[in-house]
Design a protein around this motif. Structure first.
Motif, mmCIF file in Angstrom:
data_model
loop_
_atom_site.group_PDB
_atom_site.id
_atom_site.type_symbol
_atom_site.label_atom_id
_atom_site.label_comp_id
_atom_site.label_asym_id
_atom_site.label_seq_id
_atom_site.Cartn_x
_atom_site.Cartn_y
_atom_site.Cartn_z
ATOM 1 N N ASP A 178 0.828 -1.210 0.000
ATOM 2 C CA ASP A 178 0.000 0.000 0.000
ATOM 3 C C ASP A 178 0.861 1.260 0.000
ATOM 4 O O ASP A 178 0.558 2.235 -0.703
ATOM 5 N N LYS A 179 1.930 1.249 0.774
ATOM 6 C CA LYS A 179 2.793 2.425 0.849
ATOM 7 C C LYS A 179 3.600 2.624 -0.434
ATOM 8 O O LYS A 179 3.901 3.754 -0.823
ATOM 9 N N LYS A 234 2.432 1.823 -3.392
ATOM 10 C CA LYS A 234 1.452 2.424 -4.307
ATOM 11 C C LYS A 234 1.291 3.913 -4.032
ATOM 12 O O LYS A 234 1.130 4.717 -4.971
ATOM 13 N N ALA A 235 1.350 4.290 -2.768
ATOM 14 C CA ALA A 235 1.203 5.707 -2.423
ATOM 15 C C ALA A 235 2.321 6.554 -3.020
ATOM 16 O O ALA A 235 2.123 7.731 -3.338
ATOM 17 N N TRP A 260 1.948 5.972 -7.404
ATOM 18 C CA TRP A 260 0.702 6.276 -8.105
ATOM 19 C C TRP A 260 -0.062 7.366 -7.376
ATOM 20 O O TRP A 260 -0.163 7.311 -6.152
ATOM 21 N N LYS A 302 9.519 11.257 1.996
ATOM 22 C CA LYS A 302 8.701 11.466 0.803
ATOM 23 C C LYS A 302 9.213 12.635 -0.034
ATOM 24 O O LYS A 302 8.481 13.223 -0.805
ATOM 25 N N TYR A 340 3.319 7.755 6.022
ATOM 26 C CA TYR A 340 2.357 7.395 4.983
ATOM 27 C C TYR A 340 0.966 7.121 5.551
ATOM 28 O O TYR A 340 0.001 6.998 4.798
ATOM 29 N N ASP A 341 0.863 7.019 6.888
ATOM 30 C CA ASP A 341 -0.419 6.752 7.513
ATOM 31 C C ASP A 341 -1.064 8.008 8.064
ATOM 32 O O ASP A 341 -2.158 7.973 8.599
ATOM 33 N N ARG A 391 -0.563 13.138 3.711
ATOM 34 C CA ARG A 391 -1.142 11.825 3.492
ATOM 35 C C ARG A 391 -0.475 11.191 2.265
ATOM 36 O O ARG A 391 0.096 11.893 1.413
ATOM 37 N N PRO A 392 -0.567 9.863 2.096
ATOM 38 C CA PRO A 392 0.120 9.194 0.997
ATOM 39 C C PRO A 392 -0.203 9.744 -0.371
ATOM 40 O O PRO A 392 0.672 9.866 -1.215
ATOM 41 N N ASP A 393 -1.493 10.105 -0.627
ATOM 42 C CA ASP A 393 -1.823 10.561 -1.970
ATOM 43 C C ASP A 393 -1.327 11.977 -2.236
ATOM 44 O O ASP A 393 -1.550 12.508 -3.319
ATOM 45 N N VAL A 450 1.937 12.605 -1.863
ATOM 46 C CA VAL A 450 3.366 12.475 -2.104
ATOM 47 C C VAL A 450 3.758 13.099 -3.429
ATOM 48 O O VAL A 450 4.674 13.900 -3.509
#
Length: 342
Positions: free
Chosen positions: A15-16, A18-19, A22, A108, A319-320, A326-328, A330
């Motif tokens: 998941d991280k 992907k963050a 993408w 990040k 990333y959490d 937040r991850p999106d 990045v």
């Protein structure tokens, strides 16, 4: 019920990853591709590998007057020296990029030039440690080989010689496996600890030993899972790389066939050499790009496991978080604030 982090962090690391990757951002992917090259993510591409066989060199030098069929030892020594120097430079850069990789993932912010200037010292320490361990491995293997040769020369029976040979090969493997695990744990756990605590390799290993002492079964399972994941990743990567190499190679093959009349019946014509060089120049960056998600995932996985075992060294919690980090966020953060610095 005990939670084994080597299992529980497989999906979390995915998941991280992907963050980071993408939505697609070319700047991030290119930087990670460069990191993959130097941090050892692509073992199939070794720009410093010397593949010229002795027969090729012998054929070259037999045409030289006064060499009596023997290769030019001065030329060979110069080539060997150049290869060693290049390998040492690449090894040092690889050590530095191990820290850069951790810095990029934990912040990040994919600012390679900025982090490089900060990590040259730690990279030198890690490189020195790797050289010392490698020298120890070579020394142990040399002792094993000397014992093998002495054992073979001291026995007359062919069956006994074969038994001694396989015994010594087993001894070499037994020596190499702990060294390989030592290298893996140094990169996976000690490098992040050195980054977090701003310490050297030996101090980092002392702290890593304390962390591992909290759960040796966790470490054993992690080593096994890392081995399995690495095999799976390499297989998938090779399959994709081969497919990409074939697709990219089709137009070059057609161009070679179309210009075959200019080759005068020889494969190594100027045209074919130019086509081959162009093919390699295009293929290498493509394979590096292909490696990005795989290399990023396996590094994120090790950081996740370390953070679960030792919360004080958790580097992926960012990333959490909620909000602007937040991850999106990045890609947006890197694009607007950091890419201009490089």
């Amino acid at each position: 019920m005990t939670e084994y982090f080597a299992f529980s962090k497989i999906d979390s690391a995915l998941d991280k990853t992907k963050a980071i990757l993408w939505p697609f951002n070319l700047g991030i992917w290119l930087r990670l591709a460069l990191i993959s090259l130097f941090a050892g993510g692509i073992t199939a591409i070794n720009p410093f590998q010397f593949t010229g066989g002795p027969s090729e060199m012998g054929g070259l030098n037999t045409a030289m007057p006064g060499m009596n069929g023997f290769p030019d030892m001065t030329l060979i020594l110069l080539i060997v020296f150049a290869v060693i120097i290049l390998a040492l430079i690449f090894g040092y850069l690889s050590a530095v990029f191990q820290f850069i990789f951790v810095d990029c993932l934990r912040t990040k912010e994919f600012r390679i030039r900025h982090y490089f200037s900060e990590r040259v010292g730690k990279g030198a320490r890690l490189f020195g440690f790797e050289l010392a361990v490698s020298f120890l491995l070579i020394l142990l293997v040399a002792v094993a080989m000397i014992a093998l040769i002495a054992g073979v020369m001291g026995t007359a029976g062919g069956a006994m010689n074969i038994m001694i040979f396989f015994t010594m090969m087993l001894a070499v493997i037994i020596i190499a496996i702990p060294i390989a695990i030592l290298f893996m744990l140094t990169i996976d756990f000690v490098v992040p600890i050195m980054t977090a605590d701003d310490c050297g390799v030996i101090e980092g290993w002392k702290k890593c030993w304390n962390v591992m002492g909290r759960g040796w079964l966790q470490i054993i399972i992690y080593i096994i899972m890392k081995f399995i994941l690495s095999i799976v990743i390499v297989i998938i990567m090779v399959i994709i790389a081969v497919i990409a190499a074939i697709i990219i190679g089709v137009p070059f093959l057609l161009a070679f066939i179309a210009t075959a009349g200019l080759s005068a019946g020889t494969i190594l014509s100027p045209v074919s050499i130019i086509l081959l060089i162009a093919y390699v120049i295009i293929l290498i960056p493509v394979i590096l790009i292909i490696s990005v998600p795989f290399v990023t995932y396996i590094r994120m996985y090790s950081l996740d496991v370390l953070g679960a075992m030792a919360p004080e060294y958790s580097m992926t919690d960012v990333y959490d978080e909620e909000g602007p980090d937040r991850p999106d966020a990045v890609t947006e953060s890197v694009t607007e604030d950091n890419l201009d610095d490089n």
